[in-house]
Design an enzyme around this catalytic site. Structure first.
Site, PDB file in Angstrom:
ATOM      1  N   LEU A 167     -28.991  26.123  21.551  1.00 33.86           N
ATOM      2  CA  LEU A 167     -28.627  25.892  22.953  1.00 33.86           C
ATOM      3  C   LEU A 167     -29.198  24.574  23.454  1.00 33.86           C
ATOM      4  O   LEU A 167     -28.522  23.803  24.151  1.00 33.86           O
ATOM      5  CB  LEU A 167     -29.136  27.044  23.822  1.00 33.86           C
ATOM      6  CG  LEU A 167     -28.251  28.280  23.906  1.00 33.86           C
ATOM      7  CD1 LEU A 167     -29.011  29.426  24.560  1.00 33.86           C
ATOM      8  CD2 LEU A 167     -26.973  27.993  24.685  1.00 33.86           C
ATOM      9  N   TRP A 219     -23.697  32.208  29.625  1.00 37.86           N
ATOM     10  CA  TRP A 219     -24.301  30.883  29.826  1.00 37.86           C
ATOM     11  C   TRP A 219     -23.210  29.861  30.124  1.00 37.86           C
ATOM     12  O   TRP A 219     -23.341  29.042  31.031  1.00 37.86           O
ATOM     13  CB  TRP A 219     -25.069  30.500  28.560  1.00 37.86           C
ATOM     14  CG  TRP A 219     -25.844  29.226  28.621  1.00 37.86           C
ATOM     15  CD1 TRP A 219     -25.341  27.961  28.706  1.00 37.86           C
ATOM     16  CD2 TRP A 219     -27.268  29.084  28.589  1.00 37.86           C
ATOM     17  NE1 TRP A 219     -26.352  27.032  28.713  1.00 37.86           N
ATOM     18  CE2 TRP A 219     -27.551  27.705  28.648  1.00 37.86           C
ATOM     19  CE3 TRP A 219     -28.327  29.990  28.496  1.00 37.86           C
ATOM     20  CZ2 TRP A 219     -28.854  27.204  28.622  1.00 37.86           C
ATOM     21  CZ3 TRP A 219     -29.619  29.492  28.470  1.00 37.86           C
ATOM     22  CH2 TRP A 219     -29.873  28.120  28.538  1.00 37.86           C
ATOM     23  N   ILE A 258     -27.034  21.766  21.867  1.00 31.14           N
ATOM     24  CA  ILE A 258     -25.681  21.637  22.409  1.00 31.14           C
ATOM     25  C   ILE A 258     -25.723  21.127  23.845  1.00 31.14           C
ATOM     26  O   ILE A 258     -24.913  20.289  24.250  1.00 31.14           O
ATOM     27  CB  ILE A 258     -24.940  22.988  22.345  1.00 31.14           C
ATOM     28  CG1 ILE A 258     -24.730  23.433  20.890  1.00 31.14           C
ATOM     29  CG2 ILE A 258     -23.601  22.905  23.076  1.00 31.14           C
ATOM     30  CD1 ILE A 258     -23.815  22.547  20.073  1.00 31.14           C
ATOM     31  N   GLU A 259     -26.675  21.616  24.626  1.00 24.47           N
ATOM     32  CA  GLU A 259     -26.728  21.242  26.039  1.00 24.47           C
ATOM     33  C   GLU A 259     -27.170  19.795  26.261  1.00 24.47           C
ATOM     34  O   GLU A 259     -26.548  19.074  27.044  1.00 24.47           O
ATOM     35  CB  GLU A 259     -27.664  22.186  26.805  1.00 24.47           C
ATOM     36  CG  GLU A 259     -27.072  23.557  27.085  1.00 24.47           C
ATOM     37  CD  GLU A 259     -25.984  23.531  28.152  1.00 24.47           C
ATOM     38  OE1 GLU A 259     -25.489  22.440  28.515  1.00 24.47           O
ATOM     39  OE2 GLU A 259     -25.613  24.613  28.618  1.00 24.47           O
ATOM     40  N   THR A 260     -28.247  19.385  25.606  1.00 27.24           N
ATOM     41  CA  THR A 260     -28.819  18.069  25.942  1.00 27.24           C
ATOM     42  C   THR A 260     -29.290  17.273  24.728  1.00 27.24           C
ATOM     43  O   THR A 260     -30.072  16.339  24.881  1.00 27.24           O
ATOM     44  CB  THR A 260     -30.016  18.225  26.901  1.00 27.24           C
ATOM     45  OG1 THR A 260     -31.064  18.955  26.240  1.00 27.24           O
ATOM     46  CG2 THR A 260     -29.622  18.932  28.181  1.00 27.24           C
TER      47      THR A 260
END
Length: 316
Positions: free
Chosen positions: A115, A296, A118-120
């Site tokens: 996560l 999410w 992938i997010e940042t």
């Protein structure tokens, strides 16, 4: 395309031109609401100093992408060799912390790291937009004003509680914040102070950021050791509808002739089929934890990318 861009620019410019005349009046109402919520004049003074709507934010919120990525294009972009390599490095670097988080929240380390990636890109790309300015822009614009006004008040409360300074409160053009891209409402509900320093800092504090992500998944129903699912091959002549409405235990899917990673879990685990797009032809059998990832971000592309990256990170 040039005409469309010009029209969009004029539309955004007109909206913000109108806001220049009334924005300060609108802001007075926000101040009253924030004051009633317990936000001090000092915090509002710092947060609203030189505040103006951001035209680029309105443009991004209103515009449609020029093209839509296929599932395979998205997956290839998000789960690269570098993303996997970096994820494994972060896993090893923070192994003790991740194991502590697993014991506390019951979410396996590879999913937290995935996560984060992938997010940042593991905290490297957090958006760079000033969150208060973004939320004020979107709240004033009117398209989703009620939602973003509530998020703005929550963001001010976060400042009031001292978790971050306004100058450091950056995020995406939509107001998602920090290394795990929480909206202020998610921060209020799920962010934790993992290192015990009195602040819930998802921007610069890795323990807080990763534990907050785990807390989100845990409170959303994550089941440890269940996995998320995986790709499957369908037997020749398979004619069952691919729908999240058709849920069966894995043992029944196996009996129907499906094969591959997606049927390798607990035989009694309930699962349904997902076909992320019609171009790739790829099909996945997914478990209840997949639905938690969708809480999410409501995107099959996103959820499969997180699961795929997690699987590859776990292979050390």
């Amino acid at each position: 395309m040039e005409i469309l861009t010009f029209v969009l620019f004029i539309s955004v410019g007109f909206a913000l031109g109108a806001s220049d005349r009334s924005f300060q009046e609108w802001l007075k109402g926000v101040r009253r609401e924030a004051r009633e919520a317990g936000v001090s004049e000092a915090v509002m003074g710092r947060a609203f100093r030189d505040l103006k709507p951001i035209p680029r934010v309105i443009e991004l919120d209103r515009s449609q992408p020029e093209f839509k990525l296929t599932f395979q294009q998205y997956l290839d972009r998000m789960v690269t060799r570098k993303t996997v390599w970096d994820g494994r490095q972060r896993y090893r670097e923070h192994k003790d912390l991740l194991n502590e988080i697993f014991r506390q929240y019951g979410v396996e380390p590879q999913y937290i790291v995935a996560l984060w990636g992938i997010e940042t890109r593991y905290g490297k790309i957090t958006g760079g937009y000033p969150v208060i300015d973004v939320l004020a822009t979107l709240a004033y614009d009117g398209r989703r004003s009620k939602f973003f006004r509530a998020e703005l008040i929550r963001a001010l409360k976060i400042l009031e509680e001292g978790h971050i300074d306004v100058a450091d409160m950056d995020g995406s053009w939509a107001g998602a914040m920090g290394q795990v891209q929480f909206m202020p409402s998610s921060f209020v509900t799920y962010a934790v102070d993992q290192d015990g320093d009195g602040r819930r800092d998802i921007w610069d504090n890795v323990p807080d950021a990763l534990a907050s992500a785990a807390n989100y998944l845990s409170k959303s129903g994550w089941k440890p050791e269940q996995g998320w699912g995986g790709e499957v091959a369908l037997p020749v002549g398979f004619d069952a509808e691919i729908s999240d409405k058709i849920v069966k235990p894995l043992k029944e899917w196996r009996a129907m002739g499906l094969s591959g990673k997606g049927v390798e879990g607990d035989p009694d685990c309930l699962a349904h089929l997902v076909k992320p797009d019609h171009n790739s032809g790829r099909v996945f059998l997914v478990y209840p934890n997949y639905q938690v990832i969708l809480k999410w971000n409501r995107s099959n592309y996103f959820a499969i990318a997180v699961g795929t990256l997690a699987d590859r990170i776990a292979v050390q």
